[in-house]
Design a protein around this motif. Structure first.
Motif, PDB file in Angstrom:
ATOM      1  N   GLN A   2       0.746  -1.138   0.061  1.00  0.00           N
ATOM      2  CA  GLN A   2      -0.077  -0.161  -0.150  1.00  0.00           C
ATOM      3  C   GLN A   2       0.809   1.196   0.049  1.00  0.00           C
ATOM      4  O   GLN A   2       1.871   1.280   0.479  1.00  0.00           O
ATOM      5  CB  GLN A   2      -0.733   0.087   1.259  1.00  0.00           C
ATOM      6  CG  GLN A   2      -2.143  -0.576   1.156  1.00  0.00           C
ATOM      7  CD  GLN A   2      -3.269  -0.362   2.027  1.00  0.00           C
ATOM      8  OE1 GLN A   2      -2.942   0.164   2.985  1.00  0.00           O
ATOM      9  NE2 GLN A   2      -4.439  -0.677   1.738  1.00  0.00           N
ATOM     10  N   MET A   3       0.359   2.381  -0.867  1.00  0.00           N
ATOM     11  CA  MET A   3       0.971   3.514  -0.669  1.00  0.00           C
ATOM     12  C   MET A   3       0.032   4.558  -0.284  1.00  0.00           C
ATOM     13  O   MET A   3      -1.240   4.300  -0.199  1.00  0.00           O
ATOM     14  CB  MET A   3       1.405   4.131  -2.106  1.00  0.00           C
ATOM     15  CG  MET A   3       2.304   3.151  -2.712  1.00  0.00           C
ATOM     16  SD  MET A   3       2.468   3.632  -4.450  1.00  0.00           S
ATOM     17  CE  MET A   3       3.932   2.242  -5.039  1.00  0.00           C
ATOM     18  N   THR A   4       0.299   5.678   0.613  1.00  0.00           N
ATOM     19  CA  THR A   4      -0.712   6.360   0.901  1.00  0.00           C
ATOM     20  C   THR A   4      -0.545   7.875   0.606  1.00  0.00           C
ATOM     21  O   THR A   4       0.538   8.361   0.331  1.00  0.00           O
ATOM     22  CB  THR A   4      -0.844   6.365   2.611  1.00  0.00           C
ATOM     23  OG1 THR A   4       0.470   6.846   3.043  1.00  0.00           O
ATOM     24  CG2 THR A   4      -1.347   5.278   3.047  1.00  0.00           C
ATOM     25  N   GLY A   5      -1.529   8.762   0.598  1.00  0.00           N
ATOM     26  CA  GLY A   5      -1.559  10.035   0.297  1.00  0.00           C
ATOM     27  C   GLY A   5      -2.809  10.816   0.966  1.00  0.00           C
ATOM     28  O   GLY A   5      -3.507  10.114   1.773  1.00  0.00           O
ATOM     29  N   VAL A   6      -3.192  12.015   0.168  1.00  0.00           N
ATOM     30  CA  VAL A   6      -4.446  12.703   0.429  1.00  0.00           C
ATOM     31  C   VAL A   6      -5.327  12.455  -0.300  1.00  0.00           C
ATOM     32  O   VAL A   6      -5.443  12.569  -1.562  1.00  0.00           O
ATOM     33  CB  VAL A   6      -4.092  14.002   0.643  1.00  0.00           C
ATOM     34  CG1 VAL A   6      -5.515  14.773   0.982  1.00  0.00           C
ATOM     35  CG2 VAL A   6      -3.050  14.610   1.526  1.00  0.00           C
ATOM     36  N   GLY A   7      -6.445  11.619   0.078  1.00  0.00           N
ATOM     37  CA  GLY A   7      -7.461  11.230  -0.909  1.00  0.00           C
ATOM     38  C   GLY A   7      -8.491  12.327  -0.974  1.00  0.00           C
ATOM     39  O   GLY A   7      -8.745  13.187  -0.275  1.00  0.00           O
ATOM     40  N   ILE A   8      -9.210  12.570  -2.235  1.00  0.00           N
ATOM     41  CA  ILE A   8     -10.051  13.511  -2.630  1.00  0.00           C
ATOM     42  C   ILE A   8     -11.428  12.999  -2.731  1.00  0.00           C
ATOM     43  O   ILE A   8     -11.651  12.225  -3.555  1.00  0.00           O
ATOM     44  CB  ILE A   8      -9.629  14.282  -3.968  1.00  0.00           C
ATOM     45  CG1 ILE A   8      -8.155  14.858  -3.808  1.00  0.00           C
ATOM     46  CG2 ILE A   8     -10.443  15.477  -4.097  1.00  0.00           C
ATOM     47  CD1 ILE A   8      -7.819  15.801  -2.657  1.00  0.00           C
TER      48      ILE A   8
END
Length: 549
Positions: A2-8
């Motif tokens: 898994q990679m993570t960021g800021v979901g829109i």
């Protein structure tokens, strides 16, 4: 993996990765074998061709994208840039190198200015790449167009790329750069595209990789298992069912009303907002009437536009922000004097007070439109930072016949003095984009500090809570009209902090309405307390997510 960021937003998508092509390499700095006149003719032809292509893209895209692309076309035709190119050609440069250097020099100057002008720097890079590609006879970098649906992975997206995305093919966006208020994030909300921005590991994804993009958790799952795919498919179906359900007034699970309003940039967008379930307008930006003009529009011209807007929302609240311009959005008739730091300069209400007749004319046009229609018109001033400014604007609006006048809270001083400012005003509306940038001293238009531009930060939420508490104590409405209101989970937290209305891009209304309906006011307050107790935006989001799960 898994990679993570800021979901829109709250959407999910499953598909194969297609990567955005890398930018063209810098043209070699070697002497030209052609004459300066021949190179000049080549440069002029390519600049004109690119300007025409960008304008065509804008005409096909329509809406706000057309305005953005029109501005880019003007960049390709800018006489100052052309003169710079000519000077470099006289020194023996190739057209490719002269264009590259001229645009790079102008880009660096804009970037150093920050604010609105800093945002134009990235647009210049895109125009430069397109001109160099035309000169070189190679395809311009842009969105790939395979025959199958795909997950687009990129460092970031330029306006010319995003304007014509084929939404039947692009299942989701994943970018390594950008934050929750980046151009890509705003586009994703506006077009209801599943997106996760700021995924630092996105560069390791390869064409053909199968991924699940879950904006609700901000996770990109690489090479998912059959069980993970099945779970994602169920989530996608459930969300589609919820969005398709009949719309109604925004409310929490216990019946607490939370009106959901639309952010609009022109009266032409009103019909779409009503169709998507907007209960009114929480932010109507009036800048479109003033930009690209050498003089301010007349009272009559403005009144016609405002009347058209108000007629689309009979009996409903419409909040209009007076002209928000200044040195960061130069207007020759308002203030086009260069400033070292436009974001901290003569902008918003400050610029209008220095040119009070423009403000008086706008308020008069709004009052006339209000008298001719049946909507509930509210007006508000941007960039209010003192009690005296709030008192000035509210009194002037009332004197000119407007019933409800308030202020935008975008500056920490206004949030900290919210009890005194709201004592002088009829309402407050929190612009979370600017409030975040000023609280964390991070220009919201600079990619280099995008990680700081997160409205989940406890410092920002504490200021929101100050305004919410002041509004409750004085019985004054407190709205949210920044991008934070379009984040469904954060919207619940904002209500827990005292927000009484939420305003957002129309495409975000369905997700926010569904999320609010899951929780009571007590739960929203509990989530707000958890977020305030965190030490960072990441921790705040994670704490609330964990509490829900």
């Amino acid at each position: 993996m898994q990679m993570t960021g800021v979901g829109i937003g709250r959407g999910s998508a499953i598909g194969q990765v297609v990567r955005m092509p890398e930018p063209l390499p810098d043209p070699q700095d070697s002497p030209s074998s052609r004459s300066a006149e021949d190179e000049g003719a080549r440069a002029a032809a390519s600049l004109a061709a690119v300007a025409a292509d960008i304008r065509d893209r804008g005409a096909r895209a329509g809406g706000s994208a057309k305005n953005v692309l029109e501005a880019q076309a003007f960049m390709a035709e800018d006489p100052t840039l052309s003169a710079d190119v000519t000077t470099r050609l006289a020194d023996g440069k190739t057209a490719e190198r002269a264009v590259f250097e001229a645009f790079a020099g102008f880009r660096d100057m804009l970037r150093s200015m920050g604010g609105y002008m800093g945002e134009r720097a990235a647009d210049l890079d895109d125009v430069s790449q397109r001109v160099v590609a035309h000169l070189s006879g190679v395809p311009a970098p842009g969105v790939p167009s395979p025959e199958h649906p795909f997950i687009l992975v990129a460092r970031d997206l330029a306006p010319a790329d995003t304007a014509l995305l084929d939404l039947d093919k692009v299942l989701a966006l994943v970018t390594s750069d950008g934050g929750p208020t980046s151009h890509t994030a705003i586009l994703a909300r506006d077009k209801a595209i599943v997106a996760i921005v700021g995924v630092s590991e996105a560069s390791s994804l390869s064409d053909g990789d199968t991924v699940i993009v879950d904006a609700a958790t901000g996770a990109v799952t690489v090479s998912p298992t059959d069980d993970e795919i099945a779970a994602a498919e169920r989530a996608i179906a459930e969300r589609e069912s919820a969005i398709a359900a009949p719309t109604g007034p925004g409310a929490l699970a216990d019946g607490t009303p939370v009106p959901l309003l639309a952010n609009l940039g022109s009266a032409a967008a009103a019909e779409d907002a009503v169709t998507k379930g907007a209960e009114g307008v929480g932010l109507f930006r009036t800048e479109f009437l003033f930009l690209d003009s050498n003089s301010a529009p007349t009272v009559e011209e403005q009144q016609g536009h405002y009347t058209k807007l108000l007629q689309a929302f009979p009996g409903k609240k419409v909040v209009v922000r007076v002209l928000d311009a200044g040195a960061d959005k130069p207007l020759s008739f308002l203030n086009d004097s260069p400033e070292e730091n436009p974001a901290l300069g003569l902008r918003g209400l400050r610029a209008l007070r220095a040119n009070e007749q423009i403000l008086r004319d706008q308020l008069t046009a709004l009052a006339n439109a209000d008298a001719a229609t049946e909507s509930d018109l509210w007006v508000m001033a941007p960039m209010v930072s003192t009690v005296e400014e709030a008192r000035y604007f509210t009194a002037l609006a009332h004197d000119l016949g407007l019933r409800t006048a308030g202020v935008m809270v975008e500056v920490p001083s206004a949030a900290l003095l919210a009890d005194r400012i709201l004592a002088e005003s009829d309402f407050a509306s929190i612009g979370t984009n600017d409030l975040t940038q000023y609280t964390l001293a991070a220009d919201r238009l600079l990619g280099s500090v995008a990680s700081f531009q997160d409205p989940w930060h406890p410092a920002v939420l504490r200021l929101v809570g100050e305004v919410g508490a002041a509004g409750a104590a004085l019985d004054r409405p407190v709205g949210i009209c920044g991008e934070a209101a379009a984040d469904p989970l954060l919207a619940v937290v904002l209500v827990g902090l005292g927000a009484t209305t939420l305003s957002m891009s129309p495409a975000a209304l369905a997700d926010v309405r569904a999320e609010l309906a899951r929780f009571t006011l007590d739960q929203a307050k509990q989530f707000a307390s958890l977020a305030l107790s965190a030490n960072s935006a990441v921790e705040a989001r994670a704490a609330v997510t964990a509490a829900i799960q």
